[in-house]
Design an enzyme around this catalytic site. Structure first.
Site, PDB file in Angstrom:
ATOM      1  N   LYS A  46       7.413  14.585 -12.899  1.00 47.44           N
ATOM      2  CA  LYS A  46       6.369  15.256 -12.116  1.00 47.44           C
ATOM      3  C   LYS A  46       6.880  15.548 -10.701  1.00 47.44           C
ATOM      4  O   LYS A  46       7.910  14.989 -10.276  1.00 47.44           O
ATOM      5  CB  LYS A  46       5.125  14.367 -12.065  1.00 47.44           C
ATOM      6  N   ARG A 143      -8.000   4.525 -11.560  1.00 49.97           N
ATOM      7  CA  ARG A 143      -7.631   5.887 -11.198  1.00 49.97           C
ATOM      8  C   ARG A 143      -8.012   6.733 -12.401  1.00 49.97           C
ATOM      9  O   ARG A 143      -9.185   6.970 -12.632  1.00 49.97           O
ATOM     10  CB  ARG A 143      -6.146   5.965 -10.831  1.00 49.97           C
ATOM     11  N   TYR A 265       9.798  15.643  23.241  1.00 52.60           N
ATOM     12  CA  TYR A 265       8.347  15.728  23.491  1.00 52.60           C
ATOM     13  C   TYR A 265       7.803  14.415  24.066  1.00 52.60           C
ATOM     14  O   TYR A 265       8.165  13.322  23.595  1.00 52.60           O
ATOM     15  CB  TYR A 265       7.613  15.992  22.179  1.00 52.60           C
ATOM     16  N   MET A 324       9.273  19.575  14.362  1.00 47.35           N
ATOM     17  CA  MET A 324       9.018  20.274  13.103  1.00 47.35           C
ATOM     18  C   MET A 324      10.296  20.605  12.337  1.00 47.35           C
ATOM     19  O   MET A 324      10.379  20.384  11.125  1.00 47.35           O
ATOM     20  CB  MET A 324       8.217  21.552  13.365  1.00 47.35           C
TER      21      MET A 324
HETATM   22  C1  LIG Z   1       4.380   8.549 -11.888  1.00 46.59           C
HETATM   23  C2  LIG Z   1       4.016   7.814 -13.129  1.00 46.59           C
HETATM   24  C3  LIG Z   1       4.966   7.046 -13.801  1.00 46.59           C
HETATM   25  C4  LIG Z   1       6.352   6.772 -13.246  1.00 46.59           C
HETATM   26  O1  LIG Z   1       6.227   5.759 -12.263  1.00 46.59           O
HETATM   27  P1  LIG Z   1       7.492   5.168 -11.486  1.00 46.59           P
HETATM   28  O2  LIG Z   1       6.906   4.081 -10.672  1.00 46.59           O
HETATM   29  O3  LIG Z   1       8.032   6.285 -10.665  1.00 46.59           O
HETATM   30  O4  LIG Z   1       8.465   4.701 -12.494  1.00 46.59           O
HETATM   31  C5  LIG Z   1       4.591   6.485 -15.020  1.00 46.59           C
HETATM   32  N1  LIG Z   1       3.346   6.650 -15.517  1.00 46.59           N
HETATM   33  C6  LIG Z   1       2.403   7.369 -14.877  1.00 46.59           C
HETATM   34  C7  LIG Z   1       1.055   7.509 -15.479  1.00 46.59           C
HETATM   35  C8  LIG Z   1       2.688   7.958 -13.653  1.00 46.59           C
HETATM   36  O5  LIG Z   1       1.741   8.656 -13.006  1.00 46.59           O
END
Ligand SMILES: *Cc1c(COP(=O)(O)O)cnc(C)c1O
Length: 387
Positions: A46, A143, A265, A324
């Site tokens: 992802k 979640r 800054y 930036m």
């Molecule tokens: C992102 C994610 C993972 C991978 O998690 P890591 O801690 O990066 O290994 C696995 N399962 C779900 C549902 C996730 O959202």
């Protein structure tokens, strides 16, 4: 005329560049597959493979044997499909009305995680017929996921349509990175109940950290993300993974500054000695977070030191506030001939781990990696190419 321009090597002249070692990536994934024991090992790609590029990462891990992938969105899934033709691709955010075609055309498997999605999915099945899905069950994270009771009821529901064919039941650990946390056992016990209720359907619980919790947590399929990319899965113990990503920013200019003058800054840093500064072309718009400034930001009042770069064998501190597009490093301690305009400073990589860089910014390697994925020139190497 244009033939005379030597401008075809974007990487060699980039302000900010990222090198991804695909050999190390594969080695990490294989290492995680070994640690997963009897379970199959998927790849979580992802957020553009945590900022490292879903096309190359997907193709490489597919080539290494990965046949199960997790993405966050259907768009990511459609991209990945071009590079992982025979893989199962699970979409973690599930499916919504209007997305059916994108799922079917790209052969994506939705992860159903709520009663609303389940109801919609049942209606899709009655219109289109059989299609696989995955079920996410919430075992305490709060979640995504069906509540335990609803999942158990669904497993026992003899009236559910025959076309409803989950191929995976999964849940996610809240505290996998803290092996001593009692939450891990609680979630494990809950997930055992669910996976037993969905007998005959593959089960998956472990992310990277979960793999390190041991065989109890592996079930049929593990889901490593961060460890594949070389990040720390379990803070506080030596990271056994190889570094995969190196971020480097080019020095645009160096300057000498007198003791007593201020930098940047807000005059956030006042120099207490004659100093030399290197100005590099990476800033918070590139994901090099402002919170790791040396001074003048709230995090510096907590005692966590600011960020560092690495050049010519030395660590050099960030000077003043990160802006930036630019960051200033204090290179006073290095011989002058070692630091010149055009040279590159490592922001993270094999000398400063992505987790160390992230800690200076008050965050975790996951955020540093995926943020730095936004704007850079990228190059892929494999061990063969490097030698
Ligand atoms: C992102 C994610 C993972 C991978 O998690 P890591 O801690 O990066 O290994 C696995 N399962 C779900 C549902 C996730 O959202």
């Amino acid at each position: 005329m244009t033939d005379n321009f030597n401008d075809d090597d974007a990487f060699a002249s980039a302000g900010l560049r990222l090198t991804v070692d695909l050999g190390a990536l594969v080695e990490n994934w294989r290492d995680l597959a070994r640690r997963s024991g009897k379970a199959r090992t998927s790849a979580v790609v992802k957020a553009d493979a945590y900022g490292l590029g879903i096309e190359d990462v997907g193709e490489t891990l597919y080539g290494a044997g990965a046949r199960d992938f997790f993405v966050a969105t259907a768009d990511e899934g459609a991209t990945l499909r071009l590079y992982a033709p025979e893989a199962r691709i699970f979409v973690l955010s599930g499916i919504w009305p209007g997305m059916e075609r994108r799922f079917f055309e790209n052969d994506l498997v939705p992860v159903i995680a709520s009663e609303e999605q389940l109801t919609f999915w049942m209606s899709v099945l009655s219109d289109y017929g059989d299609y696989p899905c995955a079920l996410q069950v919430d075992t305490g994270f709060n979640r995504l996921g069906l509540p335990m009771d609803d999942a158990m009821a669904l497993a026992d529901d003899v009236s559910r349509p025959a076309s409803f064919a989950p191929v995976l039941v999964m849940s996610h650990l809240a505290c996998g990175d803290d092996p001593s946390n009692a939450m891990n056992r609680q979630q494990l016990e809950a997930f055992r109940k669910v996976s037993a209720a969905f007998e005959g359907i593959e089960a998956s619980l472990a992310n990277s950290a979960g793999i390190f919790l041991g065989a109890d947590y592996h079930f049929d399929l593990t889901r490593p993300g961060i460890a594949t990319y070389g990040g720390e899965a379990v803070p506080g113990v030596a990271n056994p993974m190889r570094s995969v990503a190196t971020a480097e920013a080019r020095i645009i200019q160096t300057r000498s500054v007198k003791s007593g003058e201020t930098v940047g800054y807000g005059r956030a840093l006042q120099l207490t000695r004659d100093s030399r500064l290197a100005i590099v072309s990476a800033g918070y718009a590139d994901g090099y977070m402002r919170s790791q400034s040396s001074a003048g930001v709230p995090l510096r009042q907590t005692g966590i030191p600011g960020g560092h770069g690495f050049i010519a064998g030395h660590k050099v501190p960030v000077a003043g506030r990160i802006t930036m597009d630019l960051t200033i490093f204090d290179v006073t301690d290095l011989p002058e001939n070692l630091v010149r305009a055009g040279d590159y400073v490592e922001l993270f990589g094999s000398n400063i781990s992505v987790d160390e860089a992230a800690r200076a910014a008050g965050t975790i390697g996951y955020e540093m990696l995926s943020s730095m994925g936004l704007r850079h020139e990228r190059r892929y190497i494999s061990e063969e190419a490097e030698e």
